[in-house]
Design a protein around this motif. Structure first.
Motif, PDB file in Angstrom:
ATOM      1  N   ASP A  91      28.161  47.287  47.309  1.00 29.16           N
ATOM      2  CA  ASP A  91      28.946  48.457  45.784  1.00 29.16           C
ATOM      3  C   ASP A  91      30.597  48.487  47.134  1.00 29.16           C
ATOM      4  O   ASP A  91      30.990  47.981  48.463  1.00 29.16           O
ATOM      5  N   MET A  92      31.241  48.922  46.356  1.00 29.58           N
ATOM      6  CA  MET A  92      32.705  49.192  46.682  1.00 29.58           C
ATOM      7  C   MET A  92      33.247  50.638  46.491  1.00 29.58           C
ATOM      8  O   MET A  92      33.046  50.304  45.207  1.00 29.58           O
ATOM      9  N   TYR A  93      34.141  51.134  47.462  1.00 35.28           N
ATOM     10  CA  TYR A  93      34.558  51.912  46.777  1.00 35.28           C
ATOM     11  C   TYR A  93      36.079  51.644  46.629  1.00 35.28           C
ATOM     12  O   TYR A  93      37.451  51.408  46.990  1.00 35.28           O
ATOM     13  N   THR A  94      36.623  52.058  44.770  1.00 39.29           N
ATOM     14  CA  THR A  94      38.117  52.341  44.584  1.00 39.29           C
ATOM     15  C   THR A  94      38.290  53.311  44.116  1.00 39.29           C
ATOM     16  O   THR A  94      39.369  53.144  43.324  1.00 39.29           O
ATOM     17  N   ALA A  95      37.801  54.357  43.938  1.00 39.71           N
ATOM     18  CA  ALA A  95      38.296  55.463  43.423  1.00 39.71           C
ATOM     19  C   ALA A  95      39.880  55.970  43.401  1.00 39.71           C
ATOM     20  O   ALA A  95      39.899  56.100  44.773  1.00 39.71           O
ATOM     21  N   GLU A  96      40.684  55.675  42.395  1.00 40.76           N
ATOM     22  CA  GLU A  96      42.240  56.700  42.121  1.00 40.76           C
ATOM     23  C   GLU A  96      42.204  55.252  43.371  1.00 40.76           C
ATOM     24  O   GLU A  96      43.897  55.568  44.224  1.00 40.76           O
ATOM     25  N   LYS A  97      41.768  53.989  43.565  1.00 43.10           N
ATOM     26  CA  LYS A  97      42.687  53.606  44.529  1.00 43.10           C
ATOM     27  C   LYS A  97      43.897  53.031  43.460  1.00 43.10           C
ATOM     28  O   LYS A  97      43.607  51.662  42.593  1.00 43.10           O
ATOM     29  N   ILE A  98      44.980  52.665  44.127  1.00 37.45           N
ATOM     30  CA  ILE A  98      46.656  51.591  42.972  1.00 37.45           C
ATOM     31  C   ILE A  98      46.693  51.536  44.137  1.00 37.45           C
ATOM     32  O   ILE A  98      46.814  51.561  45.492  1.00 37.45           O
ATOM     33  N   VAL A  99      47.026  49.839  43.439  1.00 37.59           N
ATOM     34  CA  VAL A  99      47.625  48.727  45.129  1.00 37.59           C
ATOM     35  C   VAL A  99      48.980  48.535  44.280  1.00 37.59           C
ATOM     36  O   VAL A  99      48.951  48.100  42.787  1.00 37.59           O
ATOM     37  N   PRO A 100      49.751  48.022  45.029  1.00 46.42           N
ATOM     38  CA  PRO A 100      50.794  47.187  44.783  1.00 46.42           C
ATOM     39  C   PRO A 100      50.603  45.516  44.848  1.00 46.42           C
ATOM     40  O   PRO A 100      49.836  44.984  45.815  1.00 46.42           O
ATOM     41  N   ILE A 101      51.432  45.042  43.872  1.00 41.87           N
ATOM     42  CA  ILE A 101      51.277  44.075  43.572  1.00 41.87           C
ATOM     43  C   ILE A 101      52.658  43.524  43.464  1.00 41.87           C
ATOM     44  O   ILE A 101      53.487  44.184  43.134  1.00 41.87           O
ATOM     45  N   LYS A 102      53.149  42.276  43.941  1.00 43.89           N
ATOM     46  CA  LYS A 102      54.260  41.566  44.715  1.00 43.89           C
ATOM     47  C   LYS A 102      54.225  39.506  44.264  1.00 43.89           C
ATOM     48  O   LYS A 102      52.857  39.407  45.046  1.00 43.89           O
ATOM     49  N   LEU A 103      55.076  39.746  43.726  1.00 40.83           N
ATOM     50  CA  LEU A 103      55.437  38.120  42.972  1.00 40.83           C
ATOM     51  C   LEU A 103      56.177  38.157  43.508  1.00 40.83           C
ATOM     52  O   LEU A 103      57.549  39.011  43.848  1.00 40.83           O
ATOM     53  N   ASP A 104      56.620  36.554  44.255  1.00 42.25           N
ATOM     54  CA  ASP A 104      57.697  35.823  45.366  1.00 42.25           C
ATOM     55  C   ASP A 104      57.576  34.460  44.904  1.00 42.25           C
ATOM     56  O   ASP A 104      56.922  33.958  45.886  1.00 42.25           O
ATOM     57  N   LEU A 105      57.110  33.848  43.353  1.00 44.40           N
ATOM     58  CA  LEU A 105      56.949  32.304  42.982  1.00 44.40           C
ATOM     59  C   LEU A 105      58.067  31.329  42.529  1.00 44.40           C
ATOM     60  O   LEU A 105      59.179  32.141  42.805  1.00 44.40           O
TER      61      LEU A 105
END
Length: 236
Positions: A91-105
């Motif tokens: 099981d994994m808990y992601t309730a109201e989980k907002i994550v930052p995504i960074k692009l540096d390509l």
């Protein structure tokens, strides 16, 4: 930009990628006999393991690499698939989980810098569609940029859900883990719900648009040569 609708739930879900397609990001960087092979792509963990060897043989044949690469490519892919599969069923808990995504390509002559927030609860999200729309909006013509953007997103999402999976710990420890996971993105989640009604996977906070604005530069041949020389020195 059209964004997919969210499908959120506070109940734990079985481990998988938080996207419509459950694809594993695979990264290869293999060097042998003075030759180096680097690649990044996605793999369906439900495919039979025999496909790994077929892929390795085809890659070596197409790129005219030494035969020794077959075993190393196959082993690297299999190791990464085994790690992903070791999480499945948990099981994994992601309730109201907002994550930052960074692009540096940098893809060929195209340099991309961007960052935004992603909702881990949206299992209908599509990094490939987001990448296609991003390239269209930014006028990017290089066909290799879209897949690279999608892969970078998937790789960071994988890291996020791998760290959010449930581990068998004491009841007290579990409460602490849940609090830590939800509170890490809690402030962002609250702001996003107020501003965007929490109805999308990819968002840029309105008051920070000037910070979150994507940057796309087209480099000259000289700039690319200089960057590649620097990357080569760093690798050594």
């Amino acid at each position: 930009m059209k964004l997919p609708a969210t499908s959120s739930s506070k109940a734990p879900v079985k481990f998988r990628m938080p996207t419509e397609d459950n694809l594993v990001p695979i990264r290869l960087d293999i060097e042998t006999e003075g030759q180096r092979y680097k690649d990044a792509f996605t793999w369906n963990p439900s495919d039979p393991d025999s496909e790994v060897v077929v892929f390795a043989k085809r890659t070596v044949r197409d790129l005219k690499l030494p035969p020794q690469f077959i075993t190393q490519i196959a082993q690297s892919i299999q190791t990464q698939l085994t790690e992903f599969r070791s999480y499945e069923g948990q099981d994994m808990y992601t309730a109201e989980k907002i994550v930052p995504i960074k692009l540096d390509l940098r893809v060929n002559h195209t340099l991309i810098k961007d960052h935004f927030l992603w909702d881990l609860n949206n299992y209908e999200s599509d990094p490939e569609e987001f990448a296609r729309t991003f390239c269209n909006d930014m006028g990017i013509e290089d066909p290799e940029v879209g897949p690279a953007v999608a892969f970078a997103i998937r790789e960071q999402l994988y890291e996020s859900v791998a760290s959010a999976r449930e581990i068998k710990i004491s009841k007290k420890g579990r409460r602490g883990a849940e609090h830590a996971i939800s509170s890490k993105g809690g402030g962002n989640a609250l702001d996003l719900m107020k501003l965007f009604r929490y109805n999308s996977s990819v968002v840029r906070k309105r008051k920070e648009w000037y910070v979150y604005e994507p940057i796309v530069d087209i480099l000259s041949n000289e700039e690319v040569d200089a960057l590649e020389a620097r990357e080569d020195r760093n690798t050594r």
